[in-house]
Design an enzyme around this catalytic site. Structure first.
Site, PDB file in Angstrom:
ATOM      1  CG  ASN A   9      -1.900   1.157   1.224  1.00 26.56           C
ATOM      2  OD1 ASN A   9      -1.849   2.041   0.373  1.00 26.56           O
ATOM      3  ND2 ASN A   9      -2.786   1.172   2.204  1.00 26.56           N
ATOM      4  NE  ARG A  93      -6.328   1.874  -0.127  1.00 21.18           N
ATOM      5  CZ  ARG A  93      -6.145   3.164   0.039  1.00 21.18           C
ATOM      6  NH1 ARG A  93      -4.917   3.671   0.050  1.00 21.18           N
ATOM      7  NH2 ARG A  93      -7.169   3.972   0.218  1.00 21.18           N
ATOM      8  CG  HIS A 181     -12.510   4.478   2.642  1.00 19.78           C
ATOM      9  ND1 HIS A 181     -13.104   5.590   3.211  1.00 19.78           N
ATOM     10  CD2 HIS A 181     -11.174   4.691   2.742  1.00 19.78           C
ATOM     11  CE1 HIS A 181     -12.177   6.425   3.637  1.00 19.78           C
ATOM     12  NE2 HIS A 181     -10.992   5.898   3.355  1.00 19.78           N
ATOM     13  NE  ARG A 241      -8.540  12.836   2.795  1.00 20.52           N
ATOM     14  CZ  ARG A 241      -8.585  11.530   2.539  1.00 20.52           C
ATOM     15  NH1 ARG A 241      -9.306  11.090   1.528  1.00 20.52           N
ATOM     16  NH2 ARG A 241      -7.926  10.685   3.299  1.00 20.52           N
ATOM     17  CD  GLU A 379      -8.533  -0.177   3.871  1.00 20.67           C
ATOM     18  OE1 GLU A 379      -9.001   0.641   3.069  1.00 20.67           O
ATOM     19  OE2 GLU A 379      -7.751   0.123   4.802  1.00 20.67           O
TER      20      GLU A 379
END
Length: 409
Positions: A9, A93, A181, A241, A379
């Protein structure tokens, strides 16, 4: 000799990794870790499956190694540390799969070229996701690589859920709601049946709450709506964000404050959210520990937006049977879960305070019409499963039990 699946990742300045035992039915973790500060002061750390330190290294401020150097170092480290294991495939990913990639795919030069063309849709993520793929292609061209997409899970949504009310000439350029996600939501969709079969095959809203936060409505384990849209800056307020923002604000910033696109990008991605509102920190732990009114307001805004989106997603799913909290804040901040659940009482949510304080896994009262759970996401495990399926042809992979749901980080 045991087989290993390596999951990578990559961020702008870090490379996280996790190695899985591909020979075992549940794909247990062998070790994981990261190389941080790739272009400033690289530092490597690895931990065993139970979190015990395995190895560390620091290169110093005058020795940037970049993504290529990090990949080469990691491959060499695994060869030395796991000499009795054979690396059979690498899973990556990749944030954006666009409209084309609705499932994980084995990497080829043509695939990399197609993914590179999606960079305008995710300029802060896509280039970094592709760098380790290109590095391994040069280092080990014989090694199968699989790209796994954060957008793919949401491609099952109805067309109306993905569309903006814009002219078709713009929509045809790929301007639509993608959602992100997805690897986390896909993992929860599979794991939820261990906890609550009714929820898994019913109407579920999952709140992935972390430094990047989003929510997703699922029906029968398929995504039907999500809070993130064209980019990963949409939806809920996050660590830095801004989340949902009237496009008119962007025009105002351009016209009145004379901000150019890069300045606006920096503002909405890196200087807004919890950090921007509080002026203190992007870390929810710091805000919860603070008595500063600005911190309290940032938390209140975060919880309010979760409640608003919960109502919207419940409408999209035409009801709700189960609510799941996951990711850093969702898994570890009982105060946030408590406030969200109290404000969701109108949906039938009844919280069990003691269970919530103990982090569940079930935190709703037995009488609650809506069951509420805390389920750790993974994940990396989802990427490993896709990689084994796509690169090695393995179809049946058992789900790990709740006690081994998390990979080292």
């Amino acid at each position: 000799m045991a087989d290993v699946i390596l999951v990578l990742n990559a961020g702008s300045s870090s490379l996280k990794f996790c190695a899985f035992d591909a020979a075992a039915p549940t794909l247990p973790v062998l070790l994981g870790g990261q190389i941080a500060g790739l272009y400033v002061s690289p530092r490597f750390s690895a931990q065993s499956a139970d979190g015990e330190p395995v190895a560390t290294r620091e290169w110093g401020t005058d020795a940037p190694i970049g993504h290529d150097g990090a990949v080469a170092w990691l491959v060499d480290f695994l060869r030395e540390h796991k000499g009795s294991h054979r690396l059979v495939a690498v899973g990556h990913r990749v944030v954006h799969g666009g409209e084309r990639f609705t499932d994980a795919v084995q990497v080829t030069p043509a695939i990399v070229a197609a993914l590179d063309k999606l960079t305008p849709l995710a300029p802060l993520h896509q280039p970094h996701n592709l760098k380790p793929i290109e590095a391994i292609s040069r280092l080990r061209p014989d090694l199968p690589q699989v790209a796994c997409f954060d957008t793919a899970f949401h491609r099952a949504q109805p067309e109306v859920a993905q569309a903006f009310a814009l002219p078709s000439s713009i929509t045809r350029r790929g301007v639509r709601r993608y959602g992100f996600h997805g690897l986390s939501y896909e993992y929860i969709a599979g794991a939820l049946e261990q906890y609550d079969a009714r929820g898994a095959w019913g109407r579920t809203v999952v709140a992935h709450l972390g430094n990047g936060s989003s929510m997703c409505a699922m029906v029968n384990r398929r995504s039907v709506a999500s809070t993130m849209g064209f980019t990963a800056v949409d939806g809920l307020p996050m660590g830095t964000r801004c989340g949902n923002l009237d496009p008119g604000v962007i025009l105002y910033l351009m016209d009145e404050l004379h901000m150019d696109p890069r300045a606006i990008e920096d503002l909405i991605y890196k200087r807004s959210g919890l950090l921007g509102v509080s002026g203190i920190s992007s870390d929810m732990r710091a805000l919860l520990a603070s008595d500063d009114p600005r911190a309290k307001f940032a938390i209140a805004l975060y919880v309010y937006r979760i409640g608003r989106e919960l109502g919207s997603l419940t409408a999209a799913a035409q009801g709700i049977d189960t609510l799941v909290f996951t990711a850093g804040i969702g898994e570890h901040a009982p105060a946030i879960r408590e406030r969200v659940c109290r404000e969701a009482a109108w949906l039938g949510v009844t919280l069990d305070d003691a269970a919530n304080a103990a982090h569940g896994p079930r935190i709703s009262a037995s009488s609650s019409p809506v069951s509420v759970w805390v389920i750790p996401t993974n994940e990396e495990s989802m990427i490993a499963r896709h990689t084994l399926r796509v690169a090695c042809g393995e179809q049946a992979i058992e789900w790990a039990g709740p006690d081994i749901a998390g990979a080292p980080s």
